[in-house]
Scaffold this active site. Structure first.
Site, PDB file in Angstrom:
ATOM      1  N   LYS A 122      -1.950  26.115 -26.403  1.00  0.00           N
ATOM      2  CA  LYS A 122      -2.690  26.269 -25.141  1.00  0.00           C
ATOM      3  C   LYS A 122      -1.640  26.366 -24.038  1.00  0.00           C
ATOM      4  O   LYS A 122      -1.142  25.356 -23.544  1.00  0.00           O
ATOM      5  CB  LYS A 122      -3.591  25.050 -24.930  1.00  0.00           C
ATOM      6  N   GLU A 151       7.300  15.961 -23.287  1.00  0.00           N
ATOM      7  CA  GLU A 151       8.451  16.366 -22.447  1.00  0.00           C
ATOM      8  C   GLU A 151       7.914  16.466 -21.026  1.00  0.00           C
ATOM      9  O   GLU A 151       7.144  17.371 -20.718  1.00  0.00           O
ATOM     10  CB  GLU A 151       8.991  17.728 -22.898  1.00  0.00           C
ATOM     11  N   CYS A 203      12.069  21.207 -14.950  1.00  0.00           N
ATOM     12  CA  CYS A 203      11.931  19.763 -15.172  1.00  0.00           C
ATOM     13  C   CYS A 203      13.253  19.036 -14.951  1.00  0.00           C
ATOM     14  O   CYS A 203      13.285  17.895 -14.543  1.00  0.00           O
ATOM     15  CB  CYS A 203      11.443  19.516 -16.587  1.00  0.00           C
ATOM     16  N   GLU A 235       8.486  13.759  -8.121  1.00  0.00           N
ATOM     17  CA  GLU A 235       8.948  15.085  -8.520  1.00  0.00           C
ATOM     18  C   GLU A 235       8.269  16.141  -7.647  1.00  0.00           C
ATOM     19  O   GLU A 235       7.048  16.160  -7.531  1.00  0.00           O
ATOM     20  CB  GLU A 235       8.589  15.347  -9.987  1.00  0.00           C
TER      21      GLU A 235
HETATM   22  P1  NAD Z   1       0.668  20.294 -16.041  1.00  0.00           P
HETATM   23  O1  NAD Z   1       0.831  18.960 -16.645  1.00  0.00           O
HETATM   24  O2  NAD Z   1      -0.214  20.447 -14.883  1.00  0.00           O
HETATM   25  O3  NAD Z   1       0.124  21.323 -17.132  1.00  0.00           O
HETATM   26  C1  NAD Z   1       0.786  21.525 -18.359  1.00  0.00           C
HETATM   27  C2  NAD Z   1      -0.216  22.008 -19.385  1.00  0.00           C
HETATM   28  O4  NAD Z   1      -1.157  20.971 -19.657  1.00  0.00           O
HETATM   29  C3  NAD Z   1      -1.036  23.211 -18.948  1.00  0.00           C
HETATM   30  O5  NAD Z   1      -1.232  24.054 -20.060  1.00  0.00           O
HETATM   31  C4  NAD Z   1      -2.353  22.578 -18.511  1.00  0.00           C
HETATM   32  O6  NAD Z   1      -3.452  23.451 -18.573  1.00  0.00           O
HETATM   33  C5  NAD Z   1      -2.487  21.458 -19.524  1.00  0.00           C
HETATM   34  N1  NAD Z   1      -3.330  20.336 -19.132  1.00  0.00           N
HETATM   35  C6  NAD Z   1      -3.650  19.911 -17.888  1.00  0.00           C
HETATM   36  N2  NAD Z   1      -4.419  18.795 -17.954  1.00  0.00           N
HETATM   37  C7  NAD Z   1      -4.561  18.501 -19.261  1.00  0.00           C
HETATM   38  C8  NAD Z   1      -5.224  17.450 -19.977  1.00  0.00           C
HETATM   39  N3  NAD Z   1      -5.882  16.465 -19.351  1.00  0.00           N
HETATM   40  N4  NAD Z   1      -5.164  17.454 -21.325  1.00  0.00           N
HETATM   41  C9  NAD Z   1      -4.484  18.412 -21.983  1.00  0.00           C
HETATM   42  N5  NAD Z   1      -3.838  19.442 -21.362  1.00  0.00           N
HETATM   43  C10 NAD Z   1      -3.873  19.478 -20.014  1.00  0.00           C
HETATM   44  O7  NAD Z   1       2.147  20.812 -15.715  1.00  0.00           O
HETATM   45  P2  NAD Z   1       2.581  22.178 -15.012  1.00  0.00           P
HETATM   46  O8  NAD Z   1       2.253  22.119 -13.557  1.00  0.00           O
HETATM   47  O9  NAD Z   1       2.095  23.342 -15.804  1.00  0.00           O
HETATM   48  O10 NAD Z   1       4.159  22.114 -15.221  1.00  0.00           O
HETATM   49  C11 NAD Z   1       5.009  21.416 -14.362  1.00  0.00           C
HETATM   50  C12 NAD Z   1       5.381  20.070 -14.939  1.00  0.00           C
HETATM   51  O11 NAD Z   1       5.937  20.232 -16.238  1.00  0.00           O
HETATM   52  C13 NAD Z   1       6.437  19.358 -14.145  1.00  0.00           C
HETATM   53  O12 NAD Z   1       6.099  18.006 -14.003  1.00  0.00           O
HETATM   54  C14 NAD Z   1       7.682  19.495 -14.995  1.00  0.00           C
HETATM   55  O13 NAD Z   1       8.657  18.518 -14.783  1.00  0.00           O
HETATM   56  C15 NAD Z   1       7.132  19.472 -16.356  1.00  0.00           C
HETATM   57  N6  NAD Z   1       8.062  20.101 -17.292  1.00  0.00           N
HETATM   58  C16 NAD Z   1       8.744  19.310 -18.169  1.00  0.00           C
HETATM   59  C17 NAD Z   1       9.672  19.894 -19.030  1.00  0.00           C
HETATM   60  C18 NAD Z   1      10.446  19.054 -20.020  1.00  0.00           C
HETATM   61  O14 NAD Z   1      10.911  19.606 -21.008  1.00  0.00           O
HETATM   62  N7  NAD Z   1      10.596  17.754 -19.831  1.00  0.00           N
HETATM   63  C19 NAD Z   1       9.899  21.257 -18.999  1.00  0.00           C
HETATM   64  C20 NAD Z   1       9.178  22.017 -18.075  1.00  0.00           C
HETATM   65  C21 NAD Z   1       8.251  21.431 -17.231  1.00  0.00           C
END
Ligand code: NAD
Length: 494
Positions: A181, A255, A289, A387
């Protein structure tokens, strides 16, 4: 968008077929640099998720995939890698259209992705168990490393392909099947990847893609037929996922976010460190991230270093992410833009000193935010604690090594950190005391398929990449074989 102006309609991928959402609903995928939609993706719901999970379950339990040897799986992985290498430009273009990140960065990632598949393909037929030297003479004992089963991979929008492959390459090598997803803001490259799975000859059901909002991701997490959730995204989402997965004790790897310290000591090469500070926070428009969003600078070089950083920041070329001369593209989506602008206001109100930027670019449009530097930041301010995930640098002074380490570790996150110094003793000494999953010395923003990646504290759970990461996709089974055939006392522990 097609040449006639209509949007390209992408479909989800379930059991080897490209199909619309059961509801027929779609979501528009925006191109942030143009501010217009360019494609549609299915607005998948629980019905689609259930179909995809059934397909992945069937492929794992009864399909040809489950019967393949590691050697056979490795051949498919290598074939997929070759196809991706051939199509890297097309896959990178989709991501740049979806998330506005520089084409040259996305192309670099897609050209690197095959290496992950080659590396883990090499491991697919080396998942050996152990023979255990038994403490009972009548038993032969061995272990097996078995694939964990159906994996739900949930990914963010910033590097959709690379962050998915961190999960897919070890998971497929181990023999798992996937329901993916991707983020609703950047799903197209994952759907395009599904076409390459078909071409490579993977059996139906091994790689399924559903699209849609967070709710459908939540359904995957709760589903009892999902054996593991591999998630990359925000820390708050990760916590919700961990709590929900706990209901079925579904395995989870997370992550998550960061607020990484980039620490410059007075004995650093200041030109190289200034360059590293820029790479840390303005690379990928700060939407990474591992962004070095807290720049910790020793007070004796504070002014000299900032002068160099500001001089280079003034020259950053903001603009069209498809132009190879561009250094910073747009912010990826509206919610992200609102968050960044809000944090700029909060930083000002909290007393941080705006040294550069802080506005949207009037000529390029609202999605283009200037590289922004705040000085005199105190580590307790919100701009230093939360963040932002955007091009906002917080600069914090420190007196000595002990204070630098204290400030660096005074955060709920622990994803990454960097140390800039020419003193080899200090470099390692400080690296060992930082509570972060990755520490760079005189470098920033380097990852490799060979090296474990993941977070301490609220930056995550588990590690991706490197030899051990394949363990996240296997269960160990112990097998006891009785050798004499004689009955034993049924009422005592053997
Ligand atoms: P997000 O958490 O909003 O969304 C990530 C994914 O989760 C999307 O596909 C979203 O649709 C899904 N999602 C949202 N709510 C959910 C739920 N309740 N249950 C299951 N899935 C759900 O994050 P984003 O805005 O897409 O990405 C940015 C974030 O990702 C930042 O906090 C960044 O630091 C983090 N990030 C971490 C890494 C790492 O490797 N540590 C790498 C890249 C990004």
């Amino acid at each position: 968008m097609k040449t006639d102006g209509t949007l390209i309609a992408y479909q989800q991928h379930i059991n080897g077929q490209f199909v619309p959402a059961v509801s027929g609903k779609t979501i528009e995928s925006m191109n942030p640099s143009l501010g217009t939609p360019w494609a549609t993706i299915p607005d998948s719901n629980q019905d689609d998720a259930n179909l995809a999970i059934s397909a992945a379950r069937e492929a794992f339990d009864n399909g040809p995939w489950g019967k393949m040897t590691g050697t056979q799986r490795a051949k498919l992985l290598r074939k997929l890698a070759d196809i991706i290498a051939r199509d890297a430009e097309e896959l990178a273009s989709c991501e740049t259209r979806d998330n506005g990140k520089l084409y040259r960065e996305m192309l670099g990632q897609w050209k690197y992705i095959p290496e992950f598949f080659y590396y883990f393909a090499g491991m697919a037929d080396k998942l050996q168990g152990d023979t255990i030297p038994s403490d009972r003479s009548n038993f032969f004992i061995y272990t097996r490393r078995e694939p964990i089963g159906v994996v739900a991979a949930i990914t963010p929008w910033n590097s959709p392909g690379l962050l998915l492959v961190f999960k897919l390459a070890p998971g497929l090598a181990a023999g798992c099947t996937f329901v993916v997803k991707p983020s609703e803001h950047a799903s197209v490259s994952t759907i395009e990847l599904a076409k390459r799975f078909v071409e490579a000859g993977f059996p139906p059901g091994v790689f399924n893609v559903i699209t849609g909002l967070g709710g459908v991701g939540a359904h995957l997490v709760e589903h009892p037929e999902v054996d593991k959730v591999a998630f990359t995204g925000a820390t708050d989402t990760g916590k919700r996922i961990a709590a929900s997965a706990a209901k079925n004790l579904t395995r989870v790897s997370l992550e998550l976010g960061g607020k990484s310290p980039n620490i410059v000591f007075e004995d650093a090469d200041l030109d190289v460190a200034a360059n590293g500070a820029i790479a840390g926070i303005f690379g990928a428009t700060g939407q990474t991230c591992m962004a070095g969003s807290r720049l910790l600078v020793q007070e004796s070089i504070y002014d000299a270093l900032l002068e160099k950083i500001i001089a280079r920041t003034q020259k950053i070329k903001l603009g069209d992410p498809t132009d190879n001369a561009t250094e910073m593209g747009p912010v990826a989506n509206e919610p992200q833009l609102m968050k960044i602008l809000d944090f700029i206001d909060v930083a000002k109100k909290d007393g941080a000193r705006l040294l550069y930027g802080g506005k949207q670019d009037k000529v390029l449009g609202k999605m283009f935010v200037e590289p922004t530097i705040f000085g005199d930041v105190n580590n307790q301010m919100r701009i230093a604690r939360e963040e932002v995930f955007g091009p906002i640098l917080s600069v914090i002074r420190f007196k000595d090594e002990a204070e630098a380490i204290k400030i660096a570790n005074d955060t709920r996150f622990g994803l990454a950190a960097a140390v800039w110094t020419q003193n080899i003793h200090r470099a390692h000494r400080v690296a060992h005391q930082l509570k972060a999953g990755t520490v760079w010395i005189n470098a920033y923003r380097v990852v490799s398929f060979l090296t474990p990646f993941g977070g301490f504290k609220e930056s995550g759970m588990g590690r991706e990449n490197g030899i051990d990461s394949i363990r996240e996709y296997t269960e160990t089974k112990s097998v006891y074989v009785e050798l004499t055939g004689e009955p034993r006392d049924p009422f005592t522990l053997g």
